[in-house]
Design a protein around this motif. Sequence first.
Motif, PDB file in Angstrom:
ATOM      1  N   ALA A 174       0.837  -1.198   0.000  1.00  0.00           N
ATOM      2  CA  ALA A 174       0.000   0.000   0.000  1.00  0.00           C
ATOM      3  C   ALA A 174       0.873   1.249   0.000  1.00  0.00           C
ATOM      4  CB  ALA A 174      -0.925  -0.011   1.206  1.00  0.00           C
ATOM      5  N   LEU A 175       0.647   2.120  -0.954  1.00  0.00           N
ATOM      6  CA  LEU A 175       1.321   3.409  -1.013  1.00  0.00           C
ATOM      7  C   LEU A 175       0.570   4.425  -0.160  1.00  0.00           C
ATOM      8  CD1 LEU A 175       2.119   3.497  -4.835  1.00  0.00           C
ATOM      9  CD2 LEU A 175       3.683   2.942  -2.971  1.00  0.00           C
ATOM     10  N   PRO A 176       1.241   5.485   0.276  1.00  0.00           N
ATOM     11  CA  PRO A 176       0.589   6.440   1.186  1.00  0.00           C
ATOM     12  C   PRO A 176      -0.671   7.085   0.622  1.00  0.00           C
ATOM     13  CG  PRO A 176       2.970   6.794   1.160  1.00  0.00           C
ATOM     14  CD  PRO A 176       2.672   5.801   0.079  1.00  0.00           C
ATOM     15  N   TRP A 177      -0.764   7.215  -0.709  1.00  0.00           N
ATOM     16  CA  TRP A 177      -1.922   7.904  -1.285  1.00  0.00           C
ATOM     17  C   TRP A 177      -3.038   6.938  -1.678  1.00  0.00           C
ATOM     18  CZ3 TRP A 177       3.094   8.374  -2.956  1.00  0.00           C
ATOM     19  CH2 TRP A 177       3.468   7.589  -4.043  1.00  0.00           C
ATOM     20  N   GLY A 178      -3.048   5.750  -1.086  1.00  0.00           N
ATOM     21  CA  GLY A 178      -4.166   4.842  -1.255  1.00  0.00           C
ATOM     22  C   GLY A 178      -4.071   3.877  -2.405  1.00  0.00           C
ATOM     23  N   VAL A 179      -2.966   3.854  -3.132  1.00  0.00           N
ATOM     24  CA  VAL A 179      -2.773   2.938  -4.250  1.00  0.00           C
ATOM     25  C   VAL A 179      -2.004   1.715  -3.761  1.00  0.00           C
ATOM     26  CG1 VAL A 179      -1.772   2.651  -6.546  1.00  0.00           C
ATOM     27  CG2 VAL A 179      -2.781   4.841  -5.881  1.00  0.00           C
ATOM     28  N   SER A 180      -2.432   0.542  -4.202  1.00  0.00           N
ATOM     29  CA  SER A 180      -1.775  -0.703  -3.814  1.00  0.00           C
ATOM     30  C   SER A 180      -1.047  -1.299  -5.012  1.00  0.00           C
ATOM     31  CB  SER A 180      -2.804  -1.703  -3.285  1.00  0.00           C
ATOM     32  OG  SER A 180      -2.179  -2.920  -2.943  1.00  0.00           O
ATOM     33  N   LEU A 181       0.201  -1.714  -4.790  1.00  0.00           N
ATOM     34  CA  LEU A 181       0.997  -2.341  -5.850  1.00  0.00           C
ATOM     35  C   LEU A 181       1.047  -3.851  -5.619  1.00  0.00           C
ATOM     36  CD1 LEU A 181       4.048   0.110  -6.097  1.00  0.00           C
ATOM     37  CD2 LEU A 181       1.977   0.056  -7.505  1.00  0.00           C
ATOM     38  N   PRO A 182       0.489  -4.648  -6.532  1.00  0.00           N
ATOM     39  CA  PRO A 182       0.551  -6.111  -6.378  1.00  0.00           C
ATOM     40  C   PRO A 182       1.906  -6.644  -6.867  1.00  0.00           C
ATOM     41  CG  PRO A 182      -0.728  -5.543  -8.320  1.00  0.00           C
ATOM     42  CD  PRO A 182      -0.303  -4.236  -7.699  1.00  0.00           C
ATOM     43  N   VAL A 183       2.850  -6.785  -5.960  1.00  0.00           N
ATOM     44  CA  VAL A 183       4.209  -7.187  -6.328  1.00  0.00           C
ATOM     45  C   VAL A 183       4.267  -8.709  -6.449  1.00  0.00           C
ATOM     46  CG1 VAL A 183       6.638  -7.068  -5.692  1.00  0.00           C
ATOM     47  CG2 VAL A 183       5.093  -5.199  -5.080  1.00  0.00           C
ATOM     48  N   PRO A 184       4.667  -9.246  -7.610  1.00  0.00           N
ATOM     49  CA  PRO A 184       4.734 -10.702  -7.773  1.00  0.00           C
ATOM     50  C   PRO A 184       5.990 -11.287  -7.134  1.00  0.00           C
ATOM     51  CG  PRO A 184       5.406  -9.616  -9.809  1.00  0.00           C
ATOM     52  CD  PRO A 184       5.012  -8.521  -8.854  1.00  0.00           C
ATOM     53  N   VAL A 185       5.814 -12.351  -6.354  1.00  0.00           N
ATOM     54  CA  VAL A 185       6.945 -13.024  -5.703  1.00  0.00           C
ATOM     55  C   VAL A 185       6.721 -14.525  -5.752  1.00  0.00           C
ATOM     56  CG1 VAL A 185       7.403 -11.069  -4.158  1.00  0.00           C
ATOM     57  CG2 VAL A 185       5.878 -12.898  -3.423  1.00  0.00           C
ATOM     58  N   PRO A 186       7.795 -15.332  -5.867  1.00  0.00           N
ATOM     59  CA  PRO A 186       7.646 -16.797  -5.795  1.00  0.00           C
ATOM     60  C   PRO A 186       7.220 -17.218  -4.392  1.00  0.00           C
ATOM     61  CG  PRO A 186       9.746 -16.167  -6.800  1.00  0.00           C
ATOM     62  CD  PRO A 186       9.168 -14.929  -6.182  1.00  0.00           C
ATOM     63  N   ASP A 187       6.288 -18.136  -4.320  1.00  0.00           N
ATOM     64  CA  ASP A 187       5.778 -18.618  -3.029  1.00  0.00           C
ATOM     65  C   ASP A 187       6.699 -19.721  -2.513  1.00  0.00           C
ATOM     66  OD1 ASP A 187       4.237 -18.984  -0.828  1.00  0.00           O
ATOM     67  OD2 ASP A 187       2.639 -20.100  -1.841  1.00  0.00           O
ATOM     68  N   LEU A 188       7.816 -19.303  -1.944  1.00  0.00           N
ATOM     69  CA  LEU A 188       8.819 -20.233  -1.426  1.00  0.00           C
ATOM     70  C   LEU A 188       9.092 -19.929   0.031  1.00  0.00           C
ATOM     71  CD1 LEU A 188      11.357 -20.191  -4.407  1.00  0.00           C
ATOM     72  CD2 LEU A 188       9.978 -22.152  -3.688  1.00  0.00           C
ATOM     73  N   GLY A 189       9.518 -20.943   0.754  1.00  0.00           N
ATOM     74  CA  GLY A 189       9.872 -20.772   2.156  1.00  0.00           C
ATOM     75  C   GLY A 189      11.274 -21.293   2.411  1.00  0.00           C
ATOM     76  N   ALA A 190      11.800 -20.949   3.571  1.00  0.00           N
ATOM     77  CA  ALA A 190      13.124 -21.419   3.971  1.00  0.00           C
ATOM     78  C   ALA A 190      13.207 -21.360   5.484  1.00  0.00           C
ATOM     79  CB  ALA A 190      14.226 -20.576   3.339  1.00  0.00           C
ATOM     80  N   SER A 191      14.050 -22.209   6.030  1.00  0.00           N
ATOM     81  CA  SER A 191      14.223 -22.269   7.473  1.00  0.00           C
ATOM     82  C   SER A 191      15.597 -21.747   7.859  1.00  0.00           C
ATOM     83  CB  SER A 191      14.064 -23.716   7.967  1.00  0.00           C
ATOM     84  OG  SER A 191      15.029 -24.547   7.340  1.00  0.00           O
ATOM     85  N   GLY A 192      15.790 -21.567   9.142  1.00  0.00           N
ATOM     86  CA  GLY A 192      17.084 -21.162   9.649  1.00  0.00           C
ATOM     87  C   GLY A 192      18.102 -22.277   9.527  1.00  0.00           C
ATOM     88  N   PRO A 193      19.364 -22.004   9.810  1.00  0.00           N
ATOM     89  CA  PRO A 193      20.417 -23.013   9.628  1.00  0.00           C
ATOM     90  C   PRO A 193      20.330 -24.139  10.658  1.00  0.00           C
ATOM     91  CG  PRO A 193      21.308 -21.012  10.633  1.00  0.00           C
ATOM     92  CD  PRO A 193      19.895 -20.709  10.240  1.00  0.00           C
ATOM     93  N   SER A 194      20.510 -25.365  10.187  1.00  0.00           N
ATOM     94  CA  SER A 194      20.571 -26.530  11.062  1.00  0.00           C
ATOM     95  C   SER A 194      21.991 -26.692  11.593  1.00  0.00           C
ATOM     96  CB  SER A 194      20.142 -27.778  10.300  1.00  0.00           C
ATOM     97  OG  SER A 194      21.025 -28.007   9.207  1.00  0.00           O
ATOM     98  N   ARG A 195      22.189 -27.700  12.458  1.00  0.00           N
ATOM     99  CA  ARG A 195      23.523 -27.949  12.980  1.00  0.00           C
ATOM    100  C   ARG A 195      24.492 -28.287  11.848  1.00  0.00           C
ATOM    101  NH1 ARG A 195      25.431 -29.208  18.007  1.00  0.00           N
ATOM    102  NH2 ARG A 195      23.279 -29.318  18.783  1.00  0.00           N
ATOM    103  N   ALA A 196      24.015 -29.090  10.887  1.00  0.00           N
ATOM    104  CA  ALA A 196      24.878 -29.448   9.752  1.00  0.00           C
ATOM    105  C   ALA A 196      25.213 -28.213   8.919  1.00  0.00           C
ATOM    106  CB  ALA A 196      24.182 -30.507   8.894  1.00  0.00           C
ATOM    107  N   ALA A 197      24.241 -27.306   8.765  1.00  0.00           N
ATOM    108  CA  ALA A 197      24.497 -26.083   7.997  1.00  0.00           C
ATOM    109  C   ALA A 197      25.526 -25.206   8.696  1.00  0.00           C
ATOM    110  CB  ALA A 197      23.195 -25.317   7.791  1.00  0.00           C
ATOM    111  N   TRP A 198      25.456 -25.148  10.040  1.00  0.00           N
ATOM    112  CA  TRP A 198      26.463 -24.375  10.777  1.00  0.00           C
ATOM    113  C   TRP A 198      27.856 -24.953  10.573  1.00  0.00           C
ATOM    114  CZ3 TRP A 198      26.000 -19.689  12.250  1.00  0.00           C
ATOM    115  CH2 TRP A 198      24.802 -19.174  12.735  1.00  0.00           C
TER     116      TRP A 198
END
Length: 269
Positions: free
Chosen positions: A91-115
Amino acid sequence: MSSIIFDEEPGSRNDARVAGWRGGVIPTHRGLRIMPHERGRQALSLMLGPIFALAVAWAIRPLILPLWAFIERFWCASVAPAVTVIRMPYALPWGVSLPVPVPDLGASGPSRAAWMTSAVLVGVTLLLAVLLRRRHLPLSLALFTLAVVFVVGAAGFTPLLAPFPYVIPGYIQSMLLMGLTLMFMTPFMLMVIYYPLDFGLGKKVALTLLALTWLALILPCQFCLQAFVINGLGLIALPVLFLLFGLLLDIMGLVALYAWGMSWRLRHE
C-alpha cells in the motif's frame, strides 16, 4: 554557447607542455575537456528526466508488474513447476496498492549441519584469501569480504540476535520495490550526469531506454533466482545475497551502460 576547441591549437606544436617525445602533440584527456553546449538544447535535454520518470511511474501497474509476474512464472515453471507466483500487495501512502509478484517459497534457519558446513567454508575462504599471491590481491580482498559479510549475516541467527526477521516473500517484495525506486530515479540521475553533455537527443533517449530495459528485465530474473537459492541453502544465505548480489549488481550494470554511452560520438565530432 560555450566551448573549448578539441583539436590542436595554433602553435601547440611549439609548446613544450603538450609536445610528445616524437614531436607530436599530446591531446587533452577527454576527462579534462569541457564539452560545448547550447542553452536551448540543454534545457530541452533536461526535460527528459521528469518525462521518463513519469513514464516509469505510469507504467508500474499496467506494464512493469505484469511483465515481472510473467518472467517469474516462466522461471518457476522451468525450475520447479510446483512453485506458484503470488502477488503481495504493497500500500502506497496515497491509497494505491501495488501487487508485487513473488515466488511462493519458504526457507528455514540453519541446522547444525548447515552451521558446520558454513564454518568450514568460511575457514577455507579465509585461508585462500591469505595464501593468494600479492598479484591476486583483488581476488584475495573479494574472498575476505565475502567471508566477513557471511559471518556478520550469520550472527543474525545466533541466540543473541535471533529470531531472524525475514522470510523469502517479504525479502523479494522489498527488493523489487527498491528496484522500482531505482527505475524511477534513473532518469533523474542521467539528467544530472549525462543529459547536460553534448550528445545528440537520440543518444540520450537511447541510453535512458537501455538503462530502464536493463532494470526491467534483470530485476525479476535476479530475485527469482535468489528466492530459489535461499530456498535451497536456507535463510543463512540471505544476507550475502542482499549485500553482495542485490541492487549492487544492477547499479554496476547501469554504470557499465553509462560508460558505454560516454564513449559515443559527440554532436560536433
